[in-house]
Design an enzyme around this catalytic site. Structure first.
Site, PDB file in Angstrom:
ATOM      1  N   HIS B  64       0.833  -1.210   0.000  1.00 40.43           N
ATOM      2  CA  HIS B  64       0.000   0.000   0.000  1.00 40.43           C
ATOM      3  C   HIS B  64       0.864   1.255   0.000  1.00 40.43           C
ATOM      4  CE1 HIS B  64      -3.855   2.042   1.731  1.00 40.43           C
ATOM      5  NE2 HIS B  64      -3.136   2.907   1.026  1.00 40.43           N
ATOM      6  N   ARG B  68       1.877   8.751  -6.827  1.00 31.61           N
ATOM      7  CA  ARG B  68       1.441  10.058  -7.356  1.00 31.61           C
ATOM      8  C   ARG B  68       1.597  10.262  -8.859  1.00 31.61           C
ATOM      9  NH1 ARG B  68      -1.583  10.486  -3.121  1.00 31.61           N
ATOM     10  NH2 ARG B  68      -0.623  11.353  -1.247  1.00 31.61           N
ATOM     11  N   ASP B 156      -8.783   2.956  -3.021  1.00 28.60           N
ATOM     12  CA  ASP B 156      -8.216   3.540  -1.806  1.00 28.60           C
ATOM     13  C   ASP B 156      -8.138   5.062  -1.859  1.00 28.60           C
ATOM     14  OD1 ASP B 156      -6.772   3.258   0.815  1.00 28.60           O
ATOM     15  OD2 ASP B 156      -5.320   4.414  -0.334  1.00 28.60           O
ATOM     16  N   HIS B 183     -10.619   0.773   1.574  1.00 24.22           N
ATOM     17  CA  HIS B 183     -10.394   1.853   2.543  1.00 24.22           C
ATOM     18  C   HIS B 183     -11.704   1.968   3.320  1.00 24.22           C
ATOM     19  CE1 HIS B 183      -9.294   6.273   3.381  1.00 24.22           C
ATOM     20  NE2 HIS B 183     -10.549   6.188   3.731  1.00 24.22           N
ATOM     21  N   ASN B 282      -5.532   9.703   7.268  1.00 22.54           N
ATOM     22  CA  ASN B 282      -6.831   9.046   7.297  1.00 22.54           C
ATOM     23  C   ASN B 282      -6.655   7.568   6.966  1.00 22.54           C
ATOM     24  OD1 ASN B 282      -9.543   8.608   7.438  1.00 22.54           O
ATOM     25  ND2 ASN B 282     -10.012   9.450   5.426  1.00 22.54           N
ATOM     26  N   ASP B 309       1.239   2.913   3.592  1.00 21.29           N
ATOM     27  CA  ASP B 309       0.352   4.002   3.156  1.00 21.29           C
ATOM     28  C   ASP B 309       1.170   5.268   2.881  1.00 21.29           C
ATOM     29  OD1 ASP B 309      -1.928   5.332   2.383  1.00 21.29           O
ATOM     30  OD2 ASP B 309      -2.763   5.547   4.399  1.00 21.29           O
ATOM     31  N   HIS B 313       3.126  14.531   0.195  1.00 21.58           N
ATOM     32  CA  HIS B 313       2.409  15.771  -0.123  1.00 21.58           C
ATOM     33  C   HIS B 313       3.408  16.913  -0.185  1.00 21.58           C
ATOM     34  CE1 HIS B 313      -1.659  14.256   0.140  1.00 21.58           C
ATOM     35  NE2 HIS B 313      -1.385  13.662   1.280  1.00 21.58           N
TER      36      HIS B 313
END
Lengths: 319, 432
Positions: B64, B68, B156, B183, B282, B309, B313
């Site tokens: 997972h 991007r 997801d 998710h 999240n 995960d 960013h």
């Protein structure tokens, strides 16, 4: 550095001594607003920006009076006529303002934590005038001052916040401030408008019935119920809210004592509070407004390094 | 281009899949494990690597992560993500499909594999979307995506809101033998939430996400797996309640697997502190009770594996008001060290258990090659130095992301070498 540090962001992180110092400083400043010439030169030359990301409110008016009575130069920046609405970030807005060599920012913002976010990124003093659903420390302080004026001390007194505690920044500041000054705090409202686990999270007693809260409390601080809470599904109707939780004269008359009534405003008469309570003999609602100016003068003065013990003397000398 | 045989000598071989736990050599030839254990005399042309004092384990597999590309190449590319994976000891990662455009067709799957081949670092396995454009309405062409190389399907980042779509996805994916990764988030309960609903959210005045928003979907998915026989994989579990529900499902033989992230095993909602956006993800960081239950579940197998995960960013997006900042943190380059520091060093789990959860189990769960040093398996190997200590610096990351809650933390244990198909794609303190 002032006794408050650089900023006033919340009451949760202030000590009892710091809160008491602000109230003590505000006390002599009240007199300035009673004079014919309501102005002292204490903050002459200081530049303050009132940065309001939400529609201008009475809070801004109160800050403006406080700034003007202390002779500071204040500029209002509202979201409607700033570049914020063009997508500029909060941090860029702040840096641009600071590049104009300002001394303080009074910020009202819809995001919880926005005042701290700003304070960590600029050198100017930051005063939180309400951040999202977090805190509204000057409102909390003026409520404390109003009650202290009546009671002398808050130790052992019981104050109940009524209504939408979940979304209320006024409630959080009140709860922290009241508890630090030794009061017992209750909250009363529909469970859908109280934080889940409020007892543990905030150290308060929860009342499901307004009648029980009235029987318990020495004072009620009645929070505004925003219409949006109904459309968002938190309560079925304003009508039922008034029927179940509205503070009415009939309900107050069953109290074993004369309850003091506070409301941070603006009021929705006939929803959370009835007019004969709002305008009744035990209502302190207008005292709150008056004290609001004094509290904000005290905070401005102290953040600029003013010594609380010299507040009275300083104001007199400035006359 | 042929690769020289690689002989790793004198390391502590640790592979729970074949019960290997002791000093020995391993020889990698033509991309496969040629020989493992004992003292090996490799061919003359073999490159010898001295692994004394180090552990040699099957390569880690992350089922997972978010790379991007395509869409947000400014925050990560498949190449930078694959290099970050290598630096973190992951010889293979599964890339989630919430790119722009969404990985919802065979051409998009092929693009990811082509970019990964060019990157020449860790393997990248594409995960296709469950629904076209992740719109939650129409099934993606899973058959073609699997033929092109997709290893699972997931929407997801978004929950599959429609129970009927989830049911159909489980049935359809079963045809192709792939898991459906979900998710778990009931959107009306979670709406507007930015952190765990609890004591801290009440104090900070932030809208909370209740545990039940996850748990309602966990039990829904388990029940649908029971109905359909399709394999459901539950992403990034975060609550003690979810653990109990998964346990309930597994006891009944329902085909459910689950993953947990390093941050949910080591941090609580307290880490949000004063609105730290590097603690915003999240599902959100929960409470100590949840952390304890997740660790216990990882140990007893209720939760199958660890996944990162990894969610890079841009700093400008994270550097803003908490409620407006995006969810997610990077994790590929810190996962091993965080788990060594918080779980292995205190003795909560053994290093062998950690290798099982980072390597063997994810290979099993997603049916991927690797996850073992067995003779004849692919030569994906991680060499780690459990004694090394390092301080996390964003500028040292191979990932473009800097959004980590462990910046400036000193962690123990580090990846020394990452070997993919018998080729070294990462060697500590040298250019990858």
């Amino acid at each position: 550095m002032s006794v408050l540090g650089k900023d006033l962001l919340d009451l949760e992180s202030l000590s009892t001594a710091q809160i008491t110092a602000i109230l003590d400083t505000a006390e002599p400043l009240k007199a300035i607003s009673l004079r014919a010439i309501k102005k002292v030169p204490t903050m002459r030359g200081a530049t303050i920006v009132n940065l309001f990301f939400e529609a201008p409110t009475r809070t801004r008016v109160s800050f403006e009076f406080a700034e003007k009575r202390m002779s500071a130069d204040a500029v209002n920046v509202a979201i409607g006529n700033s570049s914020v609405s063009k997508g500029e970030t909060l941090v860029d807005t702040a840096r641009n303002l600071e590049a104009m060599k300002i001394d303080m920012v009074v910020i009202r913002h819809q995001a919880s934590g926005a005042a701290r976010f700003l304070a960590e990124r600029i050198e100017s003093n930051v005063i939180n005038a309400g951040d999202g659903t977090h805190e509204h420390p000057t409102q909390g302080l003026l409520d404390l001052l109003t009650l202290r004026d009546k009671w002398g001390s808050l130790q052992g007194r019981r104050v109940c916040l009524v209504g939408d505690v979940l979304h209320s920044r006024v409630a959080r500041s009140n709860i922290h401030g009241l508890r630090k000054l030794g009061a017992d705090v209750g909250v009363c409202g529909p469970r859908s408008l109280l934080p889940n686990g409020a007892e543990e999270a905030l150290g308060v007693t929860v009342f499901d019935r307004i009648e029980a809260a009235i029987e318990w409390a020495d004072a009620l601080n009645i929070l505004r119920l925003q219409l949006e809470r109904m459309t968002a599904g938190y309560i079925p109707s304003l009508r039922e809210y008034n029927r179940v939780f509205g503070v009415t004269r009939e309900r107050l008359e069953r109290s074993p004592r004369d309850l003091l009534i506070l409301h941070p405003g603006p009021m929705d008469r006939g929803v959370e509070i009835d007019s004969d309570v709002a305008d009744g003999p035990h209502s302190l609602i207008l005292d709150q407004v008056t004290n609001g100016v004094a509290i904000r003068m005290a905070v401005l003065y102290m953040l600029r390094g003013g010594r609380p013990d010299l507040a009275a003397a300083g104001m007199a000398a400035g006359e | 281009m042929t690769t020289r045989p690689l002989l790793l000598t004198g390391g502590h071989l640790l592979d729970p899949s074949i019960g290997l736990d002791g000093i020995g050599d391993i020889l990698l030839v033509d991309g496969l494990v040629a020989s493992v254990g004992g003292s090996i005399a490799g061919p003359d042309e073999a490159e010898h690597v001295d692994c004394r004092g180090l552990h040699v384990t099957p390569g880690f597999i992350d089922v997972h992560c978010h790379l991007r590309e395509p869409g947000r190449e400014d925050v990560e590319t498949i190449a930078t993500g694959a290099r970050a994976a290598a630096a973190g000891g992951f010889t293979a990662v599964c890339a989630m499909p919430n790119t722009d455009p969404v990985t919802d067709n065979q051409a998009a799957v092929g693009f990811i594999l082509a970019q990964a081949a060019k990157a020449n670092a860790s393997r990248v396995y594409p995960i296709g979307s469950i629904s076209v454009g992740m719109n939650g309405v129409q099934l993606s062409e899973m058959g073609e995506m699997v033929a092109a190389g997709a290893v699972a399907v997931s929407d997801d980042g978004r929950p599959v809101v429609s129970a009927q779509l989830m049911r159909t996805a489980l049935e359809y994916a079963r045809t192709f033998g792939i898991p459906v990764a979900d998710h778990c988030e009931e959107p009306t309960l979670a709406h507007g939430g930015v952190m765990n609903e609890g004591v801290i959210s009440a104090r900070l005045g932030l809208k909370g996400i209740p545990s039940e928003s996850e748990e309602i979907m966990v039990i829904r998915d388990i029940l649908l797996a029971r109905r359909t026989g399709g394999r459901v994989h539950l992403c990034h579990m975060s609550t003690w309640g979810s653990v109990e529900l998964i346990r309930w499902g597994k006891e009944r033989g329902i085909p459910v697997t689950a993953e947990v992230c390093p941050h949910h095993l080591t941090l609580t909602e307290e880490r949000v502190g004063q609105y730290d956006t590097n603690a915003k993800m999240n599902p959100p960081l929960r409470t100590q009770r949840d952390v304890d239950a997740l660790i216990a579940a990882l140990k007893d197998g209720t939760i199958d594996c660890v996944a990162t995960d990894h969610a890079p960013h841009h700093n400008d997006e994270k550097n803003r008001e908490f409620s407006d900042a995006p969810n997610g943190i990077v994790g590929l380059e810190t996962a091993l060290s965080v788990l060594l520091t918080w779980l292995v060093t205190p003795g909560t789990i053994t290093l062998s258990q950690l290798v099982e959860k980072l390597s063997c189990a994810p290979a099993r769960v997603f049916g991927l090659p690797g996850g073992t040093l067995r003779r004849g398996s692919i030569a994906d190997v991680t060499v780690l130095d459990p004694a090394a200590s390092w301080t996390v610096k964003g500028s040292d990351f191979r990932s473009k992301g800097r959004n980590s809650p462990w910046l400036n933390s000193t962690l123990s244990g580090r990846v020394a070498r990452c070997i993919v198909g018998g080729r070294q794609v990462h060697v500590l303190d040298s250019p990858a």
